[in-house]
Each structure stands twice: as structure tokens, then as C-alpha cells.
Design an enzyme around this catalytic site. Structure first.
Site, short mmCIF file in Angstrom:
data_model
loop_
_atom_site.label_atom_id
_atom_site.label_comp_id
_atom_site.label_asym_id
_atom_site.label_seq_id
_atom_site.Cartn_x
_atom_site.Cartn_y
_atom_site.Cartn_z
N SER A 53 0.82 -1.22 0.00
CA SER A 53 0.00 0.00 0.00
C SER A 53 0.85 1.26 0.00
CB SER A 53 -0.89 -0.03 1.25
OG SER A 53 -1.28 1.28 1.62
N GLY A 54 0.48 2.20 -0.86
CA GLY A 54 1.18 3.48 -0.89
C GLY A 54 0.95 4.26 0.39
N LEU A 55 -0.30 4.22 0.87
CA LEU A 55 -0.61 4.92 2.11
C LEU A 55 0.24 4.34 3.25
CD1 LEU A 55 -2.35 6.74 3.95
CD2 LEU A 55 -4.00 4.86 4.10
N ASP A 89 1.11 10.59 2.04
CA ASP A 89 0.79 9.81 0.84
C ASP A 89 0.62 10.75 -0.35
OD1 ASP A 89 0.09 7.71 -0.80
OD2 ASP A 89 -1.93 7.45 0.02
N ASP A 100 1.15 -0.74 -5.05
CA ASP A 100 0.40 0.48 -5.28
C ASP A 100 1.35 1.49 -5.94
OD1 ASP A 100 -0.96 2.84 -5.16
OD2 ASP A 100 -1.37 2.79 -3.01
N ASP A 156 0.66 4.31 -7.30
CA ASP A 156 0.11 5.67 -7.36
C ASP A 156 -0.22 6.03 -8.82
OD1 ASP A 156 0.30 5.85 -4.63
OD2 ASP A 156 2.26 6.80 -4.64
N GLU A 193 -3.21 4.53 -10.81
CA GLU A 193 -4.53 5.17 -10.77
C GLU A 193 -4.55 6.36 -11.73
OE1 GLU A 193 -3.63 5.58 -6.56
OE2 GLU A 193 -4.25 7.69 -6.63
N LYS A 199 0.25 12.60 -6.51
CA LYS A 199 -1.10 12.12 -6.19
C LYS A 199 -1.56 12.61 -4.82
CE LYS A 199 -1.87 9.15 -3.63
NZ LYS A 199 -1.83 7.70 -3.46
N ASN A 201 -4.21 11.11 -1.67
CA ASN A 201 -4.94 9.90 -1.28
C ASN A 201 -6.42 10.06 -1.61
OD1 ASN A 201 -6.58 8.26 0.90
ND2 ASN A 201 -4.58 7.27 0.68
N SER A 202 -7.01 8.97 -2.05
CA SER A 202 -8.39 9.03 -2.55
C SER A 202 -9.40 9.43 -1.48
CB SER A 202 -8.78 7.66 -3.12
OG SER A 202 -7.88 7.30 -4.13
N ARG A 225 -6.39 1.47 -12.17
CA ARG A 225 -7.31 1.86 -11.08
C ARG A 225 -8.18 3.03 -11.54
NH1 ARG A 225 -5.22 3.09 -4.99
NH2 ARG A 225 -6.50 4.92 -4.52
N HIS A 255 -12.50 1.88 -7.65
CA HIS A 255 -12.38 2.40 -6.29
C HIS A 255 -13.61 3.24 -5.95
CE1 HIS A 255 -10.45 2.83 -2.60
NE2 HIS A 255 -9.57 3.80 -2.84
C1 SPV Z 1 -3.40 2.57 -0.53
O1 SPV Z 1 -3.54 1.62 0.24
O2 SPV Z 1 -2.44 3.30 -0.53
C2 SPV Z 1 -4.45 2.85 -1.49
C3 SPV Z 1 -5.80 2.45 -1.19
O3 SPV Z 1 -4.16 3.42 -2.47
S1 SPV Z 1 -6.59 3.82 -0.62
O4 SPV Z 1 -5.87 4.32 0.50
O5 SPV Z 1 -7.90 3.34 -0.32
O6 SPV Z 1 -6.62 4.81 -1.67
MG MG Z 2 -2.46 4.39 -2.45
#
Ligand code: SPV
Ligand code: MG
Length: 518
Positions: A23-25, A35, A62, A64, A91, A97, A99-100, A135, A166
């Protein structure tokens, strides 16, 4: 299942998951940054390398927005393939980026530009199984189902192996709408972080291929670390937390210490490996000029000194720590990877005194050898395999041995019984006496100058040498006297009968024979 470093990746694998979401986060949070692409792609690559090395299940990274345009994407895909990463998810938003789950209406990438990025990634993968997941951020950006579907088709067209749809709604409505319209052209991945209340089976029924539990190891660890830190600060003691946390030995298990232990026994020189003491103090007078500048063990036979052949045999049999007792022209004994001790009284002493110079080295399993002998390698192997505290190799075919010099000194052995060729006769043979002057009818064989001691045998030999030192006999005693003395004292000295096929080098004719022997 999410992981963000080597340790969490291992835990995911040992738990039984089939794959890892890098996971990027989580990776950015674990690095202490946001992130927002604050960690560079190569910093992420380093984390991934640890994760890949620590595990054997596939890692979906991930990625990004792909860290730039199509070209940055190509670089990343190439490197990921080199590092054994299974797949990347990118994505359709803009670099850097966000975070979503932050804010509303995030700008999306141009669809065709993003499709080109996917194509560039697919064209540059060097692992045919590498996968690219596209994504869809259309729902996140508030752009609705049609935009999501249009983009999904464009990305599949460009070569995406799967799409990740997503959504940040607390219900699965957007995902279910998408699944109803999507013709399953490529598999669908979801991240039910916000709509976790929906049972997983409903996603299965709707045709979703993969659910990512996106950040829960990171969040669980933050909770645990906060509680533990706060409690230790509050209580100024570890006693309260100790029962609730992983033991240090569990950490060692996770780190794979057991494997290191095994590898050490395979690759490090064993502490239990036998050692050897080689008696090489004498000149070898009968060799005349050949030993003017070196002891006979350093005479060259077919391009190598005798002693080098002997140490080679010892090492081939697994013997480590070879100690050579030097005397005559000691500086000429200069082989690599041997230890030396010196008998500076070699001219007036016997072999027992030379051996006593190395008494500190007669510890644990030890081979004792004359420095001028040649023998079949398997004699040494047999000695080392024997279940005896002291065992000497004795030539049963001693009568057949050609000894030219009239004054040749031979190490005769009288045993508990003569050699028997009978296959069924495996009764152990023991030594009764060793001497240069045994009557012919008492002789059962000739010692070839090779013996092996167990740890207990080494202790017996040390004790006997000390006793000889104490009673004044050590100075002139031979190894024959030593072994006879041990046998006389009632300790068993075992005999391994061997059928000829050995020699020692006493004169120039022996040297010619030695060349032939080899
Ligand atoms: C991550 O886990 O970094 C993601 C998923 O990209 S989310 O945080 O839901 O965007
Ligand atoms: Mg991410």
C-alpha cells in the site's frame, strides 16, 4: 492483504494470504511521510525489495499514478520485474497524487494519456507474468458510472490485466453498479475500506475477483504501538506490557534465525571438526643432499611437497586446524593454512617429545600423522569413521613390503589377533605392543604412521605424554612407546588393518616409488 515493509509482508504470508498489497498509504506512513509522493519511487523500490526478499507470494504494488508519464512508468515496470514484484496498480489521477480519501473532486488524468501509460508498462515488462492493474478513480472524483466504464474499457483495450474500481462510499452501491454493467472483460479488483460492512460473498457473487484489505496491518500496528508506548511512559515499567506483546524469540523466528543456524553448520568451519598433529621435525638423513635445505616432508614429489599432499588429504577428509611440528630447517615448512609448533631439540629427541610440543593441540578428535607418508585416502576416512577412542592404521601385508635399506627402522605391531580375510570376522582387533624390534613371529603388521583419537583418546594421549614427561622417558620416547604405554595401562588401542598401499619416504629410491605411488 496490506503490508508496508519486510516484517509485515512476512506476517501476511505466514497468515496464509495468497498475495500482498504494498500500500502506498501504508508504506509512506511507515516511512513517516505523507501519501503525496513524498517518498520517491526509488525509496519505495527499496521497501519493495525488502518485502520481495522476505516473502514468496505475489506482491501487487500500489504504484500511485506511475511516478510521472509513460516513461517513468516504463522505468518502474522494468525495475519491478527485476526485483521479483508480481504486479503494479496505477490510478488515473495526476502526479503528485493525493490519497483518494482526502477531499472531493480530485482531477483525473486524461484517459488516452493514461491508456498510453498502461501500454508503455505492458510493452516494457520483462516478466511475462507481470500484471498491470488500472485503477479507476472516476467514482472518487465524483464523475459517475459512465466515466468509470468508459475508462475501464479504454484501459482494458490498452492492455490492463485487471481494473481496480475504487469507491469511498460507505456502501458498495457504486461497485455493484459497476459490476452489473461491466462485461467482465478483465477481472475487477476492489478496496472495501469504506464499505467494509458488505459481506465478501456478495462481492464474489457480483463477479469481483480480488478484494484488497488495504491498510489494516498499519492501522493495527499504530494502535498497538500507541498503547504500548503510552503504558510504558505512564507506568515507567515493562511489567504491564510484557504479557501482551510478541516475545523476542518470536521476532527471531520471524527473522528466520533457524535458517541461519542451519546455514552456519553448512558453511562455517565446524568447531567439532577433527584437528591433526603432523610430526615433521626430522631431517631424513638418508636422503642426503635432498634434505640439505629442507626437512624431508618438504621434498617435492611430482610438483608438490610431501607435506602438502598430506595436508590436502587431511582437509579432503574434513580435518581442520592442522598443526605441524617443525624441527630441522623449520623455516622451510611454510605452507598456507597450517599452524606450526617447534621442537627445537629435534636433534636429540624422539617423536613423543615432538608430539608433546603440540600437546595443547591434541584436543577433541585429532589425527596424528607422520609428515612423510603417502597412503590411500580411504584409510583416513575409515579411521575417522571408526568408533574407537584411539585407533591406529596397521599394514597387514607388511611382509610383502619392499624395504631395501638393511638398517630400515620399521614400526612393528603386535595385535590381539592377526588380520583375517574372513568376511564374517568383524571382531575388533586391539594393539598389544608396538616396537621397532619385535620378533618376526610376534609381528602382525606395521604401523603406517597414521592414528586417530577421539576426544577421550586425546585426553589419554595427553595424560600419557605428561606421565612420560614426569618419569623422564619423554625425551627419547617414540610414538610406539606412547601407544604401547597406553595399551599397557589397560586402555583399548584399536587396530585398523589395511592392505599395503602406503609408503613413507626414507631414501632416494623411496622418492622414485612415491612418484609412482601418486
Ligand atoms: C493505498 O492503500 O495506498 C491505497 C488504497 O491506495 S486507498 O488508501 O484506499 O486509496
Ligand atoms: Mg495508495
Amino acid at each position: 492483504m496490506e503490508a508496508h515493509n519486510g516484517l509485515s509482508a512476512k506476517i501476511v504470508e505466514e497468515t496464509g494470504f495468497k498475495g500482498i498489497w504494498a500500500s502506498g498509504l501504508s508504506m509512506s506512513a511507515a516511512l513517516g511521510v505523507r501519501d503525496n509522493n513524498e517518498a520517491s519511487w526509488t525509496q519505495i523500490l527499496e521497501v519493495l525489495e525488502f518485502m520481495a526478499d522476505a516473502t514468496s507470494i505475489p506482491i501487487l504494488v500500489d504504484g500511485d499514478t506511475g511516478w510521472g508519464n509513460f516513461n517513468n512508468m516504463r522505468c518502474a515496470v522494468t525495475k519491478f520485474c527485476q526485483r521479483g514484484i508480481a504486479a503494479i496498480c496505477i490510478e488515473d489521477k495526476l502526479f503528485p497524487k493525493t490519497n483518494s480519501f482526502i477531499g472531493e473532486g480530485q482531477p483525473l488524468a486524461d484517459m488516452n494519456e493514461f491508456a498510453g501509460k498502461i501500454k508503455a508498462g505492458k510493452d516494457s515488462q520483462t516478466d511475462p507474468d507481470f500484471s498491470i492493474v488500472a485503477r479507476l478513480e472516476a467514482f472518487i472524483a465524483g464523475r459517475g458510472l459512465n466515466e468509470a466504464l468508459d475508462r475501464a474499457h479504454a484501459y482494458a483495450e490498452a492492455g490492463a490485466d485487471a481494473v481496480l474500481c475504487h469507491s469511498k462510499l460507505a456502501t458498495a452501491d457504486e461497485i455493484m453498479d459497476f459490476m452489473r454493467q461491466w462485461d467482465n472483460r478483465v477481472p475487477v479488483v476492489i478496496v472495501p475500506t469504506k464499505y467494509y460492512a458488505t459481506p465478501t460473498d456478495e462481492f464474489r457473487k457480483a463477479g469481483v475477483s480480488l478484494a484488497i484489505w488495504a491498510n489494516h496491518n498499519l492501522r493495527a500496528s499504530i494502535t498497538a504501538m500507541r498503547e504500548t508506548s503510552a503504558r510504558i511512559l505512564r507506568e515507567e515499567s515493562l511489567a504491564g506490557v510484557e504479557p501482551n506483546i510478541t516475545t523476542v524469540s518470536e521476532i527471531f523466528d520471524l527473522q528466520g534465525n533457524a535458517e541461519l543456524k542451519q546455514a552456519e553448520s553448512r558453511y562455517l568451519p565446524s568447531q567439532d571438526a577433527p584437528g591433526a598433529v603432523v610430526l615433521a621435525a626430522s631431517r631424513g638423513e638418508a636422503l642426503g643432499e635432498l634434505t640439505a635445505d629442507r626437512p624431508k616432508c618438504m621434498i617435492d614429489v611430482r610438483g608438490q611437497p610431501l607435506l602438502r599432499r598430506l595436508t590436502g588429504s587431511l582437509k579432503a577428509a574434513g580435518v581442520r586446524n592442522i598443526t605441524v611440528v617443525r624441527g630441522y630447517k623449520k623455516d622451510a615448512i611454510n605452507l598456507p593454512s597450517i599452524d606450526v609448533v617447534d621442537n627445537d631439540f629435534f636433534a636429540t629427541t624422539g617423536e613423543a617429545a615432538s608430539l608433546a610440543c603440540a600437546i595443547e593441540r591434541i584436543q577433541g578428535e585429532t589425527v596424528i600423522a607422520y609428515g612423510d607418508i603417502l597412503f590411500r585416502q580411504y584409510y583416513l576416512d575409515q579411521l575417522l569413521e571408526a568408533d574407537a577412542d584411539i585407533i591406529v592404521a596397521v599394514d597387514a601385508l607388511w611382509e610383502a613390503r619392499q624395504v631395501r635399506a638393511a638398517d630400515a627402522v620399521r614400526d612393528f605391531v603386535q595385535c590381539s589377533k592377526p588380520f583375517s580375510g574372513d568376511y564374517l570376522d568383524d571382531e575388533p582387533v586391539t594393539l598389544q605392543r608396538m616396537a621397532n624390534d619385535l620378533d618376526a613371529q610376534q609381528v602382525h603388521g606395521e604401523w603406517i604412521g597414521l592414528a586417530r583419537l577421539s576426544a577421550k583418546g586425546a585426553e589419554l594421549v595427553r595424560d600419557a605424554l605428561e606421565a612420560m614427561r614426569a618419569d623422564g622417558s619423554l625425551h627419547t620416547a617414540s610414538t610406539l612407546d606412547l601407544f604401547s604405554r597406553i595399551a599397557d595401562a589397560g586402555h583399548q588401542v584399536r587396530v585398523l588393518y589395511v592392505p599395503g598401499q602406503w609408503m613413507d619416504v626414507d631414501d632416494a629410491t623411496d622418492l622414485i616409488d612415491a612418484g609412482r605411488f601418486l
